[in-house]
Design a protein around this motif. Structure first.
Motif, PDB file in Angstrom:
ATOM      1  N   HIS A  33       0.839  -1.204   0.000  1.00  0.00           N
ATOM      2  CA  HIS A  33       0.000   0.000   0.000  1.00  0.00           C
ATOM      3  C   HIS A  33       0.874   1.255   0.000  1.00  0.00           C
ATOM      4  CE1 HIS A  33      -3.745   2.130   1.931  1.00  0.00           C
ATOM      5  NE2 HIS A  33      -3.284   2.759   0.878  1.00  0.00           N
ATOM      6  N   CYS A  34       1.870   1.270   0.862  1.00  0.00           N
ATOM      7  CA  CYS A  34       2.782   2.422   0.934  1.00  0.00           C
ATOM      8  C   CYS A  34       3.551   2.606  -0.374  1.00  0.00           C
ATOM      9  CB  CYS A  34       3.765   2.231   2.091  1.00  0.00           C
ATOM     10  SG  CYS A  34       3.013   2.299   3.713  1.00  0.00           S
ATOM     11  N   LEU A  35       4.015   1.479  -0.935  1.00  0.00           N
ATOM     12  CA  LEU A  35       4.753   1.543  -2.196  1.00  0.00           C
ATOM     13  C   LEU A  35       3.882   2.126  -3.300  1.00  0.00           C
ATOM     14  CD1 LEU A  35       7.261   0.784  -3.905  1.00  0.00           C
ATOM     15  CD2 LEU A  35       6.220  -1.460  -4.263  1.00  0.00           C
ATOM     16  N   ALA A  36       2.625   1.726  -3.341  1.00  0.00           N
ATOM     17  CA  ALA A  36       1.703   2.226  -4.361  1.00  0.00           C
ATOM     18  C   ALA A  36       1.541   3.740  -4.251  1.00  0.00           C
ATOM     19  CB  ALA A  36       0.346   1.536  -4.220  1.00  0.00           C
ATOM     20  N   PHE A  37       1.426   4.236  -3.037  1.00  0.00           N
ATOM     21  CA  PHE A  37       1.243   5.684  -2.854  1.00  0.00           C
ATOM     22  C   PHE A  37       2.525   6.437  -3.156  1.00  0.00           C
ATOM     23  CE2 PHE A  37      -2.813   4.694  -1.610  1.00  0.00           C
ATOM     24  CZ  PHE A  37      -3.540   5.793  -1.160  1.00  0.00           C
ATOM     25  N   VAL A  38       3.660   5.859  -2.790  1.00  0.00           N
ATOM     26  CA  VAL A  38       4.954   6.503  -3.093  1.00  0.00           C
ATOM     27  C   VAL A  38       5.133   6.642  -4.601  1.00  0.00           C
ATOM     28  CG1 VAL A  38       7.455   6.146  -3.042  1.00  0.00           C
ATOM     29  CG2 VAL A  38       6.115   5.822  -0.958  1.00  0.00           C
ATOM     30  N   ASN A  39       4.642   5.640  -5.338  1.00  0.00           N
ATOM     31  CA  ASN A  39       4.774   5.663  -6.800  1.00  0.00           C
ATOM     32  C   ASN A  39       3.666   6.451  -7.491  1.00  0.00           C
ATOM     33  OD1 ASN A  39       7.080   4.119  -6.649  1.00  0.00           O
ATOM     34  ND2 ASN A  39       6.071   2.188  -7.090  1.00  0.00           N
ATOM     35  N   GLY A  40       2.809   7.119  -6.706  1.00  0.00           N
ATOM     36  CA  GLY A  40       1.836   8.026  -7.290  1.00  0.00           C
ATOM     37  C   GLY A  40       0.511   7.427  -7.689  1.00  0.00           C
ATOM     38  N   HIS A  41       0.237   6.177  -7.244  1.00  0.00           N
ATOM     39  CA  HIS A  41      -1.029   5.546  -7.604  1.00  0.00           C
ATOM     40  C   HIS A  41      -2.082   5.833  -6.528  1.00  0.00           C
ATOM     41  CE1 HIS A  41       1.161   3.522 -10.769  1.00  0.00           C
ATOM     42  NE2 HIS A  41       1.987   2.983  -9.885  1.00  0.00           N
ATOM     43  N   HIS A  42      -2.390   7.121  -6.349  1.00  0.00           N
ATOM     44  CA  HIS A  42      -3.273   7.517  -5.261  1.00  0.00           C
ATOM     45  C   HIS A  42      -4.755   7.290  -5.558  1.00  0.00           C
ATOM     46  CE1 HIS A  42       0.395   9.997  -4.877  1.00  0.00           C
ATOM     47  NE2 HIS A  42       0.202   9.813  -3.567  1.00  0.00           N
ATOM     48  N   SER A  43      -5.100   7.269  -6.828  1.00  0.00           N
ATOM     49  CA  SER A  43      -6.530   7.264  -7.160  1.00  0.00           C
ATOM     50  C   SER A  43      -6.908   6.219  -8.203  1.00  0.00           C
ATOM     51  CB  SER A  43      -6.941   8.659  -7.651  1.00  0.00           C
ATOM     52  OG  SER A  43      -6.153   9.034  -8.771  1.00  0.00           O
ATOM     53  N   ASP A  44      -6.088   5.202  -8.349  1.00  0.00           N
ATOM     54  CA  ASP A  44      -6.416   4.144  -9.310  1.00  0.00           C
ATOM     55  C   ASP A  44      -7.512   3.250  -8.731  1.00  0.00           C
ATOM     56  OD1 ASP A  44      -5.475   2.557 -11.844  1.00  0.00           O
ATOM     57  OD2 ASP A  44      -5.699   1.075 -10.238  1.00  0.00           O
ATOM     58  N   SER A  45      -8.654   3.194  -9.391  1.00  0.00           N
ATOM     59  CA  SER A  45      -9.821   2.488  -8.866  1.00  0.00           C
ATOM     60  C   SER A  45      -9.573   0.998  -8.679  1.00  0.00           C
ATOM     61  CB  SER A  45     -11.033   2.688  -9.791  1.00  0.00           C
ATOM     62  OG  SER A  45     -11.422   4.030  -9.811  1.00  0.00           O
ATOM     63  N   LEU A  46      -8.900   0.350  -9.641  1.00  0.00           N
ATOM     64  CA  LEU A  46      -8.642  -1.088  -9.551  1.00  0.00           C
ATOM     65  C   LEU A  46      -7.762  -1.407  -8.353  1.00  0.00           C
ATOM     66  CD1 LEU A  46      -8.898  -3.917 -10.747  1.00  0.00           C
ATOM     67  CD2 LEU A  46      -6.921  -3.412 -12.210  1.00  0.00           C
ATOM     68  N   LEU A  47      -6.708  -0.609  -8.174  1.00  0.00           N
ATOM     69  CA  LEU A  47      -5.802  -0.831  -7.056  1.00  0.00           C
ATOM     70  C   LEU A  47      -6.499  -0.591  -5.724  1.00  0.00           C
ATOM     71  CD1 LEU A  47      -3.034  -1.295  -5.770  1.00  0.00           C
ATOM     72  CD2 LEU A  47      -2.513   1.123  -6.183  1.00  0.00           C
ATOM     73  N   LEU A  48      -7.252   0.497  -5.633  1.00  0.00           N
ATOM     74  CA  LEU A  48      -7.932   0.826  -4.389  1.00  0.00           C
ATOM     75  C   LEU A  48      -8.995  -0.222  -4.043  1.00  0.00           C
ATOM     76  CD1 LEU A  48      -8.305   4.690  -4.836  1.00  0.00           C
ATOM     77  CD2 LEU A  48      -6.755   3.499  -3.299  1.00  0.00           C
ATOM     78  N   SER A  49      -9.682  -0.742  -5.050  1.00  0.00           N
ATOM     79  CA  SER A  49     -10.663  -1.811  -4.806  1.00  0.00           C
ATOM     80  C   SER A  49      -9.980  -3.057  -4.257  1.00  0.00           C
ATOM     81  CB  SER A  49     -11.412  -2.155  -6.087  1.00  0.00           C
ATOM     82  OG  SER A  49     -12.196  -1.071  -6.527  1.00  0.00           O
ATOM     83  N   SER A  50      -8.809  -3.365  -4.793  1.00  0.00           N
ATOM     84  CA  SER A  50      -8.035  -4.515  -4.303  1.00  0.00           C
ATOM     85  C   SER A  50      -7.622  -4.310  -2.856  1.00  0.00           C
ATOM     86  CB  SER A  50      -6.786  -4.731  -5.171  1.00  0.00           C
ATOM     87  OG  SER A  50      -7.137  -4.992  -6.504  1.00  0.00           O
ATOM     88  N   LEU A  51      -7.262  -3.076  -2.518  1.00  0.00           N
ATOM     89  CA  LEU A  51      -6.862  -2.778  -1.141  1.00  0.00           C
ATOM     90  C   LEU A  51      -8.048  -2.889  -0.176  1.00  0.00           C
ATOM     91  CD1 LEU A  51      -4.429   0.208  -1.797  1.00  0.00           C
ATOM     92  CD2 LEU A  51      -3.830  -1.969  -0.701  1.00  0.00           C
ATOM     93  N   VAL A  52      -9.244  -2.519  -0.647  1.00  0.00           N
ATOM     94  CA  VAL A  52     -10.446  -2.680   0.184  1.00  0.00           C
ATOM     95  C   VAL A  52     -10.611  -4.147   0.548  1.00  0.00           C
ATOM     96  CG1 VAL A  52     -12.972  -2.576   0.201  1.00  0.00           C
ATOM     97  CG2 VAL A  52     -11.664  -0.640  -0.683  1.00  0.00           C
TER      98      VAL A  52
END
Length: 516
Positions: A33-52
């Motif tokens: 999760h932290c790596l994703a945000f560091v790399n700028g993927h703050h609002s990608d719907s697919l990624l955020l759904s996976s994190l949910v």
């Protein structure tokens, strides 16, 4: 990938999150999760759904909600997952709030269906039925996905009238021919004691799949209808449908319920020899139960020792239960010790060993087991029964004094006991495994929850009306004898589903043939 300096993109990261969810590894998932945000993927719907999904799998509702709120356009999957999480935890206010948001997003039916499914899958069956009612009051039309999610709730608590109402709804809305709806109906009617209606639904299906065949097989096995189960198994193969490991589990269970020891051994051997299906733990469990039920305890124990995999609680449990029935102390103690290691917080195992000691009047050992339970903070699961009367499900606990009709129930049971004594019935006090006076044992037997439920049914329905009872434990021998008498004396057909099987009481006899 990271060691080679390649930065994961928004297509790779969801797969990694899914993998961490599969492992329920909170620490690793948070790092991703932290790596994703560091790399700028703050609002990608697919990624955020996976994190949910990941946070819900790790039982972190608050974090799941925070991630959900960041999704620019929440999809059906993420919304349904979060609703399920709230429903499992019983978070009523949060559920209502999110449901309101789902309505605004146009996800009403899917969201309601998700909540109903979650309640049904997590033991909140009454809540699932109430949600279905509220959904219709909101003017929303359930679909072919909603119905299979709701029907298990009806079956779990044997709410037959509710199940029939859902069946009628599916017929009126032309979804009853859906293979998943049809399969759910087969399962629901079987769990409500109406196996003949299960067969009728099965026969009327325009299309069947493996799950449909297995649902009918499992229903016949649960009802102890061994002959019918084996006929369906043969018909299944003639139709070209290849059986799977679940099919064989039902066949072996049916053989066990019917006392067909040699036939069960034949099918167990045939599974790998003729179908290439290697036996799993559940198949060995059926065989241990099959041999144990026949009193072949030593043979069952030998099979356990020769298993190619490590036996777990589903193996040692049936063996211990058989030792209780056949009073085999030596093997019972071995099975109990194994279960204490595997399931140290399961009170049922301690109770079974205590019952074996009590049956041999070994009261010192009985007290020792009870002290062991007390030191672990464990209590015997109270007997609990459910009965549906006039579209309302009543729950009664052993020794219950809270039900408003308890005085009438007690009086009715007293009257029945007098009639039974006139017919030569004597209470089976050997099923009270406590060192107390005989009169006290008789009083204890009157408090069993299945007796209370049947008496409540007698008080509130007309003579001849069938009764359906569910119990959370196995029915005891005294209750079995009493309900057989009631079925004849009161001219009733009485269905009792315990943790082991269905009992059909009619005209003073039971479908199990007194072998359960």
């Amino acid at each position: 990938m990271l060691s080679q300096g390649i930065s994961p993109d928004c297509y790779v990261l969801p797969s990694v999150v899914k993998a961490t969810a599969g492992l329920s590894s909170l620490k690793t998932g948070v790092q991703v999760h932290c790596l994703a945000f560091v790399n700028g993927h703050h609002s990608d719907s697919l990624l955020l759904s996976s994190l949910v999904h990941f946070y819900l799998k790790c039982d972190r509702l608050m974090e799941a909600r925070k991630v959900f709120d960041r999704i620019p356009r929440p999809n059906v999957v993420a919304c349904s997952a979060l609703l399920s999480g709230y429903a499992r935890k019983g978070c009523v206010e949060e559920t209502k709030e999110l449901l309101g948001e789902a309505v605004e997003m146009g996800l009403e039916v899917v969201s309601w269906t998700s909540m109903i499914a979650s309640c049904s899958q997590n033991g909140k069956d009454m809540e699932a039925l109430e949600l279905f009612r509220e959904m219709q009051m909101e003017g929303l039309k359930p679909n072919s996905v909603t119905i299979p999610c709701l029907l298990p709730a009806c079956g779990n608590i044997a709410a037959l009238m509710h199940g029939k109402a859902v069946h009628c709804f599916s017929l009126k809305n032309w979804v009853s021919n859906d293979v998943y709806v049809g399969t759910a109906l087969i399962d629901m009617y079987a769990n409500c004691g109406r196996i003949q209606l299960s067969r009728r639904c099965f026969d009327s299906m325009p299309r069947r799949n493996l799950v449909s065949w297995n649902a009918l097989l499992g229903g016949y096995a649960m009802h102890g209808k061994t002959k019918e189960a084996l006929e369906v198994f043969n018909l299944m193969q003639k139709s070209g449908q290849e059986p799977d490991f679940i099919s064989f589990t039902s066949v072996l269970s049916a053989c066990s319920q019917g006392g067909l020891t040699e036939e069960g051994k034949f099918y167990f051997d045939s599974m790998s020899k003729d179908y290439g299906i290697e036996p799993r733990l559940e198949h060995y469990s059926c065989m241990v139960s099959l041999l144990g039920r026949a009193g072949r305890i030593v043979e069952a124990y030998t099979m356990v020792k020769q298993m190619p995999m490590e036996p777990d609680g589903c193996i040692w449990g049936p063996l211990l239960s058989s030792c209780r029935v056949h009073h085999n102390l030596a093997i019972g103690e071995i099975a109990a010790r194994k279960l204490f290691e595997l399931e140290p917080n399961n009170p049922g195992n301690y109770v079974l060993l205590s019952n074996i000691y009590a049956s041999k009047s070994m009261w010192v050992e009985v007290n020792s087991v009870r002290e062991m339970m007390k030191s672990k903070g464990l209590r015997k699961n109270p007997g609990c029964s459910w009965i549906e009367i006039k579209n309302k499900v009543h729950m009664l606990l052993a020794g219950d004094n809270l039900h408003p009709q308890m005085p009438e129930i007690t009086k009715k049971l007293g009257e029945l006991r007098v009639e039974m004594q006139k017919s030569g019935y004597l209470p089976h006090t050997d099923f009270v495994l406590q060192d107390v006076e005989e009169q006290d044992k008789e009083e204890m037997l009157c408090d069993h929850s299945e007796k209370l439920a049947v008496a409540l049914g007698l008080l509130n329905t007309s003579r001849g009306f069938p009764l359906q009872v569910i119990k959370n434990l196995r029915i005891c021998g005294d209750c079995h004898a009493v309900i057989k008498f009631i079925s004849e004396f009161e001219d009733r057909e009485i269905f009792v589903r315990d943790t082991n099987r269905f009992h059909h009481f009619k005209d003073g006899a039971c479908s199990c043939g007194d072998l359960w």
